[in-house]
Design an enzyme around this catalytic site. Structure first.
Site, mmCIF file in Angstrom:
data_model
loop_
_atom_site.group_PDB
_atom_site.id
_atom_site.type_symbol
_atom_site.label_atom_id
_atom_site.label_comp_id
_atom_site.label_asym_id
_atom_site.label_seq_id
_atom_site.Cartn_x
_atom_site.Cartn_y
_atom_site.Cartn_z
ATOM 1 N N LYS A 1 -2.031 4.755 2.353
ATOM 2 C CA LYS A 1 -1.300 4.644 2.349
ATOM 3 C C LYS A 1 -0.242 5.208 3.140
ATOM 4 C CE LYS A 1 1.973 2.085 -0.172
ATOM 5 N NZ LYS A 1 1.687 0.852 -0.944
ATOM 6 N N THR B 1 2.397 -11.941 -4.100
ATOM 7 C CA THR B 1 3.075 -10.234 -4.982
ATOM 8 C C THR B 1 3.331 -11.277 -6.183
ATOM 9 O OG1 THR B 1 3.580 -8.608 -3.492
ATOM 10 C CG2 THR B 1 4.010 -8.744 -6.339
ATOM 11 N N SER C 1 -3.029 -10.048 2.280
ATOM 12 C CA SER C 1 -3.105 -8.687 3.366
ATOM 13 C C SER C 1 -4.939 -9.171 3.637
ATOM 14 C CB SER C 1 -2.473 -7.480 3.288
ATOM 15 O OG SER C 1 -1.700 -7.353 3.818
#
Ligand code: NAD
Length: 422
Positions: free
Chosen positions: A114, A198, A356
């Site tokens: 991240k 999502t 992704s």
């Protein structure tokens, strides 16, 4: 301002501590030794960078950025980059752990990563944002790359920012390198279906949860908190499947109609920040909305919405967490005791990282898939992941969150063991 900063830092610390708590319980349940937890409780690598940017007024401003790589035992790390004034080091650490869990749950060949930069993109020009994005890539270039760590969009970053970052990395590497980053525009190697991935993943989890609870989605009552990227796509998918979306909300308030809202109309009227309720006079509060009679409740806005204070009043049969961290650990316990089926964030919102991954695979192959192919593969991955977590929860007699963490940590712990790290 100072008080705000302290509150943010307290929140991100809490998120890190509660994540570590569940990881430790999951590893104990799985029978791993203490050193497994010592390895998993923090990122293996954390880079802090300072990025100078010449602003439009001619002055140089120095921004602080982070990149955390939680665990690379399984493969390269992967996870978004957030541009936000409240980014903290601990938040980035915790979010990298969550990415590892998601990758484990949907069984991707990745660990979690991240990134974040402390900035307010809403107050920056296009040119300043481009300079910041390129500066960040130059600063972290040694530790990222298509076989090391693959960034993606997150809060307040988008496909344009991914495009600048990909271009900068390709210049440093001296060859075109689309697999360095995902969430790119389609013309630069982005994948079909990434934008709504999502919400699609959340929808698949809702379908599976409904099967377990004998609920027919057609005619089922749904409440969606948050009308941004995740919430608005989800409300639309539910509406198109014949569910009755009886309430939606945004930061300003909530709209409620027991006969079902007209989602197409609301989508048409919402602004780019996901706000629509300010156009209506008769609104209710977000808190009142969460406690309405419904079949399915989807928090898709911010963290800590269902706590020990309101968990006893939630009337949904199923709570599906599209947002990160909307339910506290105490509330999870209360909802589970009340036989409410929770689909935890690390499972429900893993559709984004799954697509992704598909984008990265397509970049590596140089061969691009049709939208239907992406959707079919996404469904296959998420149905399997949901049922794996559900079965673990039933067999081990643990709540769905702990079951998801158990599934999520297992692969990377095994990989670390085979590598001889623990
Ligand atoms: P977004 O910024 O597009 O939308 C956020 C929505 O929440 C807006 O409608 C906003 O008005 C509303 N909101 C803000 N504060 C609120 C409050 N106090 N009460 C009620 N509503 C409030 O964000 P998003 O991308 O839709 O993300 C929403 C959540 O889903 C976040 O927790 C995010 O981490 C999580 N998530 C999103 C993605 C994705 O691909 N978009 C992926 C994984 C997880």
């Amino acid at each position: 301002m100072v008080a705000d900063k302290q509150a943010d830092s307290q929140d991100s610390n809490d998120v890190l501590v509660s994540t570590q708590e569940v990881i430790q319980t999951a590893l104990n349940k799985l029978g791993y030794p203490e050193e497994a937890y010592e390895l998993m409780k923090e990122p293996v690598r954390m880079m802090i960078v300072r990025i100078p940017v010449r602003m439009d007024d001619g002055k140089i401003k120095i921004f602080t950025g982070y990149r955390a790589q939680h665990n690379d035992a399984v493969g390269p790390t992967k996870g978004g980059v957030r541009f936000h004034p409240n980014v903290t080091e601990n938040e980035v650490r915790a979010l990298s752990i969550w990415m590892s869990l998601k990758a484990g749950i949907v069984d991707l060949p990745y660990g979690g990563g991240k990134g974040g930069i402390i900035c307010d993109p809403r107050k920056m020009s296009f040119r300043e944002l481009e300079a910041l994005s390129r500066g960040y890539v130059r600063a972290i270039s040694q530790i990222v790359g298509p076989t090391k760590d693959i960034p993606a969009p997150d809060v307040f970053t988008n496909s344009q920012i991914m495009a600048w970052m990909m271009d900068e990395y390709s210049r440093i590497d001296e060859f075109n390198n689309p697999g360095f980053i995902t969430g790119k525009p389609i013309v630069l190697g982005g994948s079909h279906g990434r934008e709504s991935a999502t919400a699609k993943g959340v929808t698949i989890c809702i379908e599976e949860a409904c099967k377990k609870r004998g609920i027919d989605i057609k005619g089922a009552r749904v409440i969606v908190q948050g009308f941004g990227n995740a919430g608005s796509f989800l409300a639309k998918f539910m509406y198109d499947m014949g569910a009755k979306v009886i309430a939606i909300s945004d930061a300003e308030g909530a709209l409620h109609d027991p006969d079902g809202l007209d989602i197409d109309y609301l989508l048409d009227r919402r602004d780019s920040f996901g706000t629509v309720t300010n156009l209506f006079e008769e609104t209710i509060s977000n808190q009142d909305m969460l406690e309405l009679e419904t079949d399915i409740l989807v928090p898709a806005a911010i963290e800590n919405q269902i706590t020990k204070d309101n968990a006893h009043n939630i009337k949904a049969s199923i709570v599906v967490e599209a947002a990160n961290g909307p339910t506290t650990l105490e509330a999870t316990k209360i909802l589970t005791e009340r036989d409410i089926l929770i689909v935890p964030d690390v499972l429900a919102s893993s559709g984004g990282v799954t697509v992704s991954y598909f984008e990265w695979v397509q970049n590596n192959q140089g061969y691009y898939w049709k939208e239907e192919e992406v959707q079919e593969k996404l469904r296959e991955v998420l149905v399997k992941a949901f049922n794996n977590v559900y079965t673990t929860s039933q067999n081990r007699q643990v709540d769905m969150r702990l079951a998801a963490y158990m599934v999520g940590v297992r692969k990377m712990t095994e990989a670390a063991r085979f590598r001889g790290w623990i």
